[in-house]
Enzyme design. Structure first.
Site, PDB file in Angstrom:
ATOM      1  N   ASP A  91     -10.816   3.930  -0.937  1.00  0.00           N
ATOM      2  CA  ASP A  91     -11.282   3.013   0.100  1.00  0.00           C
ATOM      3  C   ASP A  91     -12.792   3.095   0.219  1.00  0.00           C
ATOM      4  O   ASP A  91     -13.368   4.162   0.079  1.00  0.00           O
ATOM      5  CB  ASP A  91     -10.737   3.442   1.471  1.00  0.00           C
ATOM      6  CG  ASP A  91      -9.280   3.124   1.630  1.00  0.00           C
ATOM      7  OD1 ASP A  91      -8.588   2.980   0.617  1.00  0.00           O
ATOM      8  OD2 ASP A  91      -8.849   3.034   2.793  1.00  0.00           O
ATOM      9  N   ASP A  98       0.819  -1.203   0.000  1.00  0.00           N
ATOM     10  CA  ASP A  98       0.000   0.000   0.000  1.00  0.00           C
ATOM     11  C   ASP A  98       0.863   1.267   0.000  1.00  0.00           C
ATOM     12  O   ASP A  98       2.069   1.208   0.254  1.00  0.00           O
ATOM     13  CB  ASP A  98      -0.898  -0.040   1.248  1.00  0.00           C
ATOM     14  CG  ASP A  98      -2.155   0.793   1.090  1.00  0.00           C
ATOM     15  OD1 ASP A  98      -2.259   1.542   0.105  1.00  0.00           O
ATOM     16  OD2 ASP A  98      -3.036   0.695   1.965  1.00  0.00           O
ATOM     17  N   ARG A 132      -5.852  -2.358  -6.557  1.00  0.00           N
ATOM     18  CA  ARG A 132      -6.963  -1.517  -6.108  1.00  0.00           C
ATOM     19  C   ARG A 132      -7.163  -0.441  -7.148  1.00  0.00           C
ATOM     20  O   ARG A 132      -6.204   0.219  -7.558  1.00  0.00           O
ATOM     21  CB  ARG A 132      -6.597  -0.889  -4.779  1.00  0.00           C
ATOM     22  CG  ARG A 132      -7.334  -1.480  -3.630  1.00  0.00           C
ATOM     23  CD  ARG A 132      -8.776  -1.177  -3.585  1.00  0.00           C
ATOM     24  NE  ARG A 132      -8.928   0.085  -2.919  1.00  0.00           N
ATOM     25  CZ  ARG A 132      -8.653   0.245  -1.637  1.00  0.00           C
ATOM     26  NH1 ARG A 132      -8.302  -0.760  -0.867  1.00  0.00           N
ATOM     27  NH2 ARG A 132      -8.777   1.428  -1.092  1.00  0.00           N
TER      28      ARG A 132
HETATM   29  C1  9PG Z   1      -4.575   1.170   6.094  1.00  0.00           C
HETATM   30  C2  9PG Z   1      -5.438   1.521   4.925  1.00  0.00           C
HETATM   31  C3  9PG Z   1      -6.158   0.301   4.322  1.00  0.00           C
HETATM   32  C4  9PG Z   1      -6.861   0.718   3.059  1.00  0.00           C
HETATM   33  C5  9PG Z   1      -5.870   1.341   2.105  1.00  0.00           C
HETATM   34  C6  9PG Z   1      -5.234   2.533   2.788  1.00  0.00           C
HETATM   35  O1  9PG Z   1      -7.202   9.137   1.705  1.00  0.00           O
HETATM   36  N1  9PG Z   1      -6.799   8.733   2.781  1.00  0.00           N
HETATM   37  O2  9PG Z   1      -6.589   9.456   3.762  1.00  0.00           O
HETATM   38  C7  9PG Z   1      -6.611   7.379   2.883  1.00  0.00           C
HETATM   39  C8  9PG Z   1      -6.378   6.820   4.109  1.00  0.00           C
HETATM   40  C9  9PG Z   1      -6.207   5.479   4.206  1.00  0.00           C
HETATM   41  C10 9PG Z   1      -6.262   4.720   3.057  1.00  0.00           C
HETATM   42  C11 9PG Z   1      -6.516   5.277   1.853  1.00  0.00           C
HETATM   43  C12 9PG Z   1      -6.676   6.625   1.735  1.00  0.00           C
HETATM   44  O3  9PG Z   1      -6.237   3.395   3.175  1.00  0.00           O
HETATM   45  O4  9PG Z   1      -6.458   1.718   0.918  1.00  0.00           O
HETATM   46  O5  9PG Z   1      -7.482  -0.406   2.431  1.00  0.00           O
HETATM   47  O6  9PG Z   1      -5.234  -0.717   4.023  1.00  0.00           O
HETATM   48  O7  9PG Z   1      -4.588   2.122   3.963  1.00  0.00           O
HETATM   49  O8  9PG Z   1      -3.974   2.302   6.632  1.00  0.00           O
END
Ligand code: 9PG
Length: 821
Positions: free
Chosen positions: A529, A468, A525
């Site tokens: 999310d 990720d 992905r």
């Molecule tokens: C774990 C998460 C999960 C999730 C991933 C990723 O935009 N944002 O602030 C944002 C925060 C978290 C995020 C994606 C975007 O999630 O996609 O499935 O694994 O990390 O921290």
């Protein structure tokens, strides 16, 4: 002199004297682009330069045939000197006989005595985007000239209102979709908290109505003539590619840019772009992006790579249950064990293969070999337990991003990527801090990231890794190796991760610039999310966040699952993110049905993320009916017409013959009367159709005899709800399978189907224990109905429609007959 190359789809004319070229479709009324220019922006320590406005001393060699992953290419090479003769440019155009694409690339050689930095390579500029462009402008002709000569004046006037752009987002989470010329490019309002995450710094981010950016590729099209032009790159191994498009007047304009990132080109060195690519396409083609996506796949030799994954993964992920409202992981080993127990217990009805531990186990982001208090013994024992239970253990890792509070940041300050002022770069606001990133051109830093992946896969025993925040490997900064572009840094980084994981490990890319991972990950992905709510919110606040285009939310996740559905099975297996089923979220049951429909019909991976011991059986059932996954890529019928597509079609076949799944979505925030116009879909002509809606169980006879526009009135669909129809040609004289509540496909559960005289025998197959019903259309009322040789109950539910109740373990043989013996 004009030099021409052509294949059956298009023709390219190049004028070295003018330093211009044009390309036109061979189709009558097909589009064309005239007066195309290239441009290279570069600098030395003193001055900024622009090259290729003209092509001094160009020499054109005779077309030659060169081998390529796309078969032999007919290639034309043009050597161009620069004004000061310090840089030499080699421009190559290539056409394949087999495929309708035009490819071109530019090589730049530094023949001078000074190092230069390449900022931007414009591979194509045509039409008027900015007033300050010098010289003449080219022209993008989307709509056929010849229409003007017809009498239908109204039809001939090319109205800019019909011009639209399909824009692809930078990385997994980034908004992707089609914009009409009246709209503005969607951007975050949260500035530097988010732009480092979801936007490529080299991609234009215009604010003006009708002006848009896109990453790697884009499609400019005319919704009226249905003509479109795809522009982009076949790979992102050398440079990140960006497209800019102007749609706000009847003369559209296009720019295709390779991001130079200021990478240094030393004397005697040369660099070359990835192939740029152009295709004229028809918006309503069956797989409109397929030609391009397959060319990209060939460029990465995907067919030759070991196929680790044929079927879409099915599993459980800890994140959307065990994270806090402000996106911090709060999971413990015990949570994992309890869910493992549940997965094992419910396995006969719901066969999940992967248990994936998400964020929250690590000591700190970047401190991957330390563990949080909830994971006293680390994660290796859990991998072992999961394996013992017959499942594949999965682990989340974010190997390129760094929490500034980590030990790593303290112990290895020289591993961090730094900006101009020497401060660690901003990788976006997450986990309550401004995260930063590794400099992957520092061999020790990349070595560490790769080692984390190696240990997780090879030592801890995880066979599935969710990698990720990978965009952090492509942030701009002062790399230790200043000769590399950001695209090269990320590609090299990802190659190291694949090597470290080993060929057998299944890799899911997440938060990843899409083009960089092609051929290296098995699944990707492709959207934001999901979340416990439909609209984006943060710490319970929705007002500022609801319009965020790529912030976690069920809506944003579903949106991209549809707009990027085309990528599935061309580049990888799409991951639309988890499906949340528990009643404790703020999602309505219609929103859950919509998400389940999107996930099932787009064919990608399927993960649950609820605490399973507490999940009520009726919610679990929603997951059960999705398995086995259908796995196929659907047609997204209105991909170029709606910002969020609302019409999906999937053609299926089993022992019962072939049928169509048609999904219609209500994306509006209020309930809405909907009807399905059957001629909006690709159906075979038939005087009568038989349709069954999956979520309500309603059946419809639709005749198209009198009225050619056969229509199904669905009544009111609630806000964010959908209808999912299985549509079959009606055959009055024969028994027909109509559907049921056993599987979302309403037919793939039928393994055999035999009719003889007035009798029918068929077999149902399910992964485990099944209880439900199926609907049949029969010429007459049945006399006896049996299931595995035992009488089973049934009832009449409509004209010649009969519902048979079934309860069986894996296999059911249904036998019945009707009428006179
Ligand atoms: C774990 C998460 C999960 C999730 C991933 C990723 O935009 N944002 O602030 C944002 C925060 C978290 C995020 C994606 C975007 O999630 O996609 O499935 O694994 O990390 O921290």
């Amino acid at each position: 002199m004009i030099h021409t190359i052509e294949n059956s789809a298009l023709q390219v004319n190049i004028s070295p004297q003018l330093g211009r070229w044009n390309v036109q479709s061979h189709l009558r009324n097909g589009p064309s682009i005239d007066g195309i220019q290239l441009r290279v922006n570069y600098r030395d320590s003193f001055t900024h330069y622009q090259a290729l406005n003209s092509w001094p001393a160009a020499s054109v060699s005779r077309p030659e045939s060169v081998p390529s992953p796309h078969g032999p290419l007919q290639q034309l090479t043009i050597h161009i000197g620069s004004d000061k003769d310090a840089l030499r440019f080699i421009l190559r155009f290539a056409l394949s006989k087999e495929y309708p694409l035009l490819l071109w690339k530019l090589q730049i050689e530094n023949r001078g005595g000074r190092t230069v930095q390449i900022d931007q390579i414009e591979m194509l500029t045509a039409g008027f985007i900015y007033r300050q462009f010098p010289g003449m402008y080219g022209k993008v002709n989307l709509s056929p000239k010849s229409l003007k000569s017809t009498n239908e004046r109204s039809r001939s006037a090319p109205s800019f209102q019909d011009i639209a752009l399909f824009s692809n987002g930078w990385q997994s989470w980034s908004y992707t979709g089609v914009y009409s010329s009246q709209e503005r490019y969607r951007q975050t309002r949260l500035g530097l908290l988010r732009t480092p995450m979801t936007a490529n710094p080299g991609t234009p981010r215009p604010r003006r109505r009708g002006l848009f950016g896109s990453d790697m590729f884009a499609v400019l099209g005319d919704r009226k003539s249905r003509n479109a032009i795809l522009l982009g790159f076949l790979s992102q191994q050398q440079h990140f590619g960006s497209v800019e498009a102007w749609t706000g007047s009847s003369l559209p304009a296009l720019r295709v840019i390779a991001n130079g990132d200021g990478a240094r080109l030393e004397p005697g060195k040369s660099m070359v772009t990835d192939w740029a690519c152009l295709q004229f396409l028809h918006i309503d083609a069956v797989d409109p992006l397929g030609e391009y996506l397959e060319a990209v796949a060939r460029e990465h030799r995907l067919a030759a790579l070991a196929q680790r994954l044929k079927d879409s993964p099915v599993g459980w992920c800890s994140w959307y249950q065990f994270s806090t409202e402000d996106y911090v992981g709060a999971v413990t080993a015990q949570d994992i064990q309890e869910n493992l127990k549940s997965i094992t217990a419910i396995r006969s009805g719901l066969p999940l293969d992967i248990l994936q531990i998400d964020d929250g186990f690590e000591g700190q982001i970047a401190d991957w070999f330390a563990f949080s208090p909830g994971f006293q013994h680390g994660v290796a024992p859990l991998a072992n337990e999961i394996n013992q239970a017959g499942l594949s253990p999965g682990l989340w890792l974010a190997p390129f991003i760094v929490n500034p509070k980590s030990r790593l940041a303290r112990d290895h300050p020289n591993w961090l990527l730094r900006g101009r002022l020497g401060r660690p770069v901003n990788a976006g606001f997450n986990w309550g801090v401004f995260a930063t990133a590794l400099d992957l051109t520092n061999p020790e830093a990349l070595g560490y990231a790769a080692d984390v992946v190696r240990v997780a896969a090879q030592e801890w025993g995880f066979s599935y890794l969710k990698l990720d925040f990978l965009y952090a490997g492509a942030l701009p900064g002062r790399f230790q190796d200043t000769s590399k572009t950001r695209a090269q840094v990320l590609r090299d980084g990802l190659e190291s991760l694949r090597l470290a994981a080993g060929e057998e490990t299944i890799l899911l890319g997440c938060g990843c610039p899409l083009g960089s991972a092609i051929g290296l990950v098995d699944a990707m992905r492709i959207g934001a999310d999901t979340a416990r709510r439909w609209l984006p919110s943060y710490k319970g606040i929705q007002t500022f966040f609801q319009s965020e285009p790529d912030f976690p939310s069920a809506r944003n996740a579903s949106h991209n699952a549809l707009t990027r559905a085309a990528l599935h099975q061309h580049w990888w297996i799409n991951d639309p993110d988890c499906l949340l089923l528990r009643p404790q979220t703020e999602l309505t049951s219609e929103e859950i049905q919509t998400q389940a429909t999107v996930v099932a019909l787009t064919g990608g991976s399927f993960f649950l993320s609820d605490h399973l011991p507490d999940l009520p059986p009726e919610r679990l059932r929603i997951a059960e009916v999705l398995l086995p996954l259908i796995g196929k890529r659907p047609f997204v019928l209105d991909w170029f017409d709606s910002s969020t597509p609302a019409h999906l079609q999937l053609d299926l076949e089993s022992a019962v013959g072939h049928w169509h799944l048609l999904a219609v979505f209500n994306w509006a925030d209020e309930a809405c009367q909907k009807s399905v116009q059957l001629n909006d879909f690709y159906l075979e002509a038939s005087p009568e159709y038989l349709a069954r809606e999956f979520w309500s169980g309603g059946t419809f006879h639709v005749s198209s005899q009198e009225d050619s526009s056969a229509r199904i009135e669905l009544g009111t669909i609630p806000a964010h709800g959908c209808a999912l129809l299985a549509v079959r040609t009606f055959q009055s004289h024969r028994p027909q399978y109509v559907g049921g509540n056993l599987h979302i496909s309403q037919g793939l559960e039928v393994a055999t189907w035999e009719q003889a005289g007035n009798g029918l025998a068929f077999r149902l197959e399910r992964p485990g224990q099944s209880q439900g019903y199926i609907d049949l259309s029969l010429p007459q009322t049945p006399r006896v109905v049996s299931l595995n040789q035992q009488a089973t109950s049934w009832e009449s539910v409509g004209e010649r429609l009969f519902r048979i109740y079934v309860n069986f373990d894996r296999h059911a043989l249904i036998e019945l007959d009707w009428g006179m013996p």
